[in-house]
Design an enzyme around this catalytic site. Structure first.
Site, mmCIF file in Angstrom:
data_model
loop_
_atom_site.group_PDB
_atom_site.id
_atom_site.type_symbol
_atom_site.label_atom_id
_atom_site.label_comp_id
_atom_site.label_asym_id
_atom_site.label_seq_id
_atom_site.Cartn_x
_atom_site.Cartn_y
_atom_site.Cartn_z
ATOM 1 N N ASN A 28 50.268 54.916 21.989
ATOM 2 C CA ASN A 28 50.184 56.192 21.223
ATOM 3 C C ASN A 28 49.676 55.762 19.832
ATOM 4 O O ASN A 28 49.391 54.586 19.378
ATOM 5 C CB ASN A 28 51.642 56.894 21.042
ATOM 6 C CG ASN A 28 51.700 58.308 20.671
ATOM 7 O OD1 ASN A 28 50.916 59.066 21.419
ATOM 8 N ND2 ASN A 28 52.444 58.608 19.684
ATOM 9 N N ASP A 45 48.914 58.447 24.647
ATOM 10 C CA ASP A 45 47.716 58.361 25.079
ATOM 11 C C ASP A 45 47.628 57.709 26.438
ATOM 12 O O ASP A 45 46.645 57.848 27.097
ATOM 13 C CB ASP A 45 46.760 57.798 23.880
ATOM 14 C CG ASP A 45 46.779 58.838 22.997
ATOM 15 O OD1 ASP A 45 47.661 58.823 21.889
ATOM 16 O OD2 ASP A 45 45.990 59.566 22.857
HETATM 17 C C1 LIG Z 1 49.689 65.126 23.413
HETATM 18 S S1 LIG Z 1 48.800 63.399 23.120
HETATM 19 C C2 LIG Z 1 48.753 63.356 21.481
HETATM 20 C C3 LIG Z 1 48.288 62.029 21.211
HETATM 21 O O1 LIG Z 1 47.001 62.007 20.685
HETATM 22 C C4 LIG Z 1 46.709 61.488 19.600
HETATM 23 O O2 LIG Z 1 45.607 60.591 19.373
HETATM 24 P P1 LIG Z 1 44.395 61.366 18.628
HETATM 25 O O3 LIG Z 1 44.768 62.335 17.561
HETATM 26 O O4 LIG Z 1 43.814 59.971 18.044
HETATM 27 O O5 LIG Z 1 43.818 61.884 19.867
HETATM 28 C C5 LIG Z 1 48.232 60.834 19.257
HETATM 29 O O6 LIG Z 1 48.135 59.510 19.745
HETATM 30 C C6 LIG Z 1 49.223 61.820 19.916
HETATM 31 O O7 LIG Z 1 50.332 61.299 20.379
#
Ligand SMILES: CSC[C@H]1O[C@H](OP(=O)(O)O)[C@H](O)[C@@H]1O
Length: 344
Positions: free
Chosen positions: A254, A244
């Site tokens: 992340n 992230d």
């Molecule tokens: C391809 S980036 C995906 C990344 O985003 C997710 O967080 P969230 O589900 O809270 O948006 C997660 O950290 C993933 O690795």
């Protein structure tokens, strides 16, 4: 024309788009990820307030998808407010602040805002160009990551472990860490993928399992707490995760649980590969200690599907992300190649 494999909509790119612009409705159309896997439905978002709500409840989520949402949200604001640029900027700042950790959200907002002096049409054109760019960039980053996995892992076929969701649903199309899985699977190099369920919001169980099943990739779902045991039992050849926000020194923010995976992978000598577009690298942040970590509501821990599973008012610790120090990372891979990590 192609039927979009994820949205089920016709698009001319031949790629599955999770978020897009609908010119006919002058609205953002996106897959409602809160409804999956039970229901596949599209949300048509015609206001910045509704887009912020969708971002905050993770109907749209994942760093690259948030970048696209940010840019399209500015295009929406510019169309609604016209020449009132102060109102556009006010909406843009509320949008950028909707989730603090994923740098792509603010990055997407700022890229679209830069076109505002040329008018609402230019903002929309910039946002739409970003949509097309996202798929190309993530295909390239994930292809580099797939090559690295093949170089670092002698065993064939591969047994991969992943966390949260990093596929089509986390991007405009294709994905990051799961994008590497698509490349490896297409080449016949995947025995299975172990997908962490990813408590508390279960992006792995709800979204990654759904994507892997649709793609025909053999997988097994596991509790996050079983990942280290899987490594200890020799069931994992490589860990693949997204990001992230990547700090200038290569530290990685992340989904929470990533740091524990990196510690276990280091303990067992298993490659730990992070896949992200270069837009997720934030060189204004010197190291992981400076990354703001989103704290989320207690209800996400004390309730499951609306059913209470903890005492009323139970105090919680619910960070949405954690930070993995670069020392534990084999490689942070972007479309430009290896950005950081031991493999550099
Ligand atoms: C391809 S980036 C995906 C990344 O985003 C997710 O967080 P969230 O589900 O809270 O948006 C997660 O950290 C993933 O690795």
């Amino acid at each position: 024309m192609w039927v979009n494999r994820v949205t089920g909509r016709r698009d001319n790119g031949g790629v599955a788009r999770t978020i897009d612009w609908d010119e006919h409705e002058a609205a953002i159309v996106l897959v409602d990820q809160c409804a999956l896997p039970a229901t596949y439905r599209l949300l048509h978002v015609a206001s910045v307030d509704d887009l912020i709500a969708a971002i905050q409840r993770l109907a749209v989520r994942g760093a690259p998808a948030l970048g696209a949402a940010g840019a399209l949200g500015v295009a929406l604001a510019a169309r609604v407010h016209g020449t009132d640029t102060a109102a556009v900027h006010a909406d843009a700042q509320r949008l950028a602040a909707a989730r603090p950790t994923a740098v792509n959200l603010r990055w997407g907002v700022e890229r679209a805002l830069a076109a505002l002096p040329e008018g609402a049409g230019a903002v929309l054109a910039e946002a739409r160009s970003m949509l097309a760019e996202d798929e190309r960039v993530n295909r390239e980053a994930s292809a580099h990551a797939a090559d690295l996995v093949l170089q670092r892992c002698a065993r064939r076929p591969l047994r991969l472990l992943t966390h949260c969701n990093t596929g089509h649903l986390a991007a405009v199309a294709w994905g990051t860490a799961l994008g590497a899985v698509w490349h490896l699977h297409a080449a016949g190099h995947v025995e299975y993928v172990l997908a962490d369920e990813t408590r508390p919001l279960l992006q792995g169980a709800r979204l990654t399992a759904w994507e892997l099943a649709r793609a025909g990739v053999p997988y097994r779902l596991l509790p996050d707490s079983a990942a280290a045991a899987a490594m200890a039992q020799g069931l994992v050849d490589c860990v693949l995760v997204g990001a992230d926000r990547v700090a200038a020194n290569g530290d990685v923010a992340n989904k929470v649980g990533t740091y524990g995976l990196a510690v276990a992978a280091a303990r067992h000598g298993i490659p730990f590969v992070v896949v992200a577009p270069s837009s997720t690298v934030d060189k204004t942040v010197p190291d992981g200690g400076a990354i703001v970590i989103e704290q989320r509501d207690a209800g996400e821990l004390t309730h499951v599907a609306g059913a209470r599973i903890a005492p009323d008012g139970a105090p919680v610790f619910n960070p949405a992300f954690d930070v993995t120090p670069v020392e534990l990372v084999t490689a942070v891979v972007t479309e430009h190649g290896i950005f950081a990590g031991a493999a550099r």
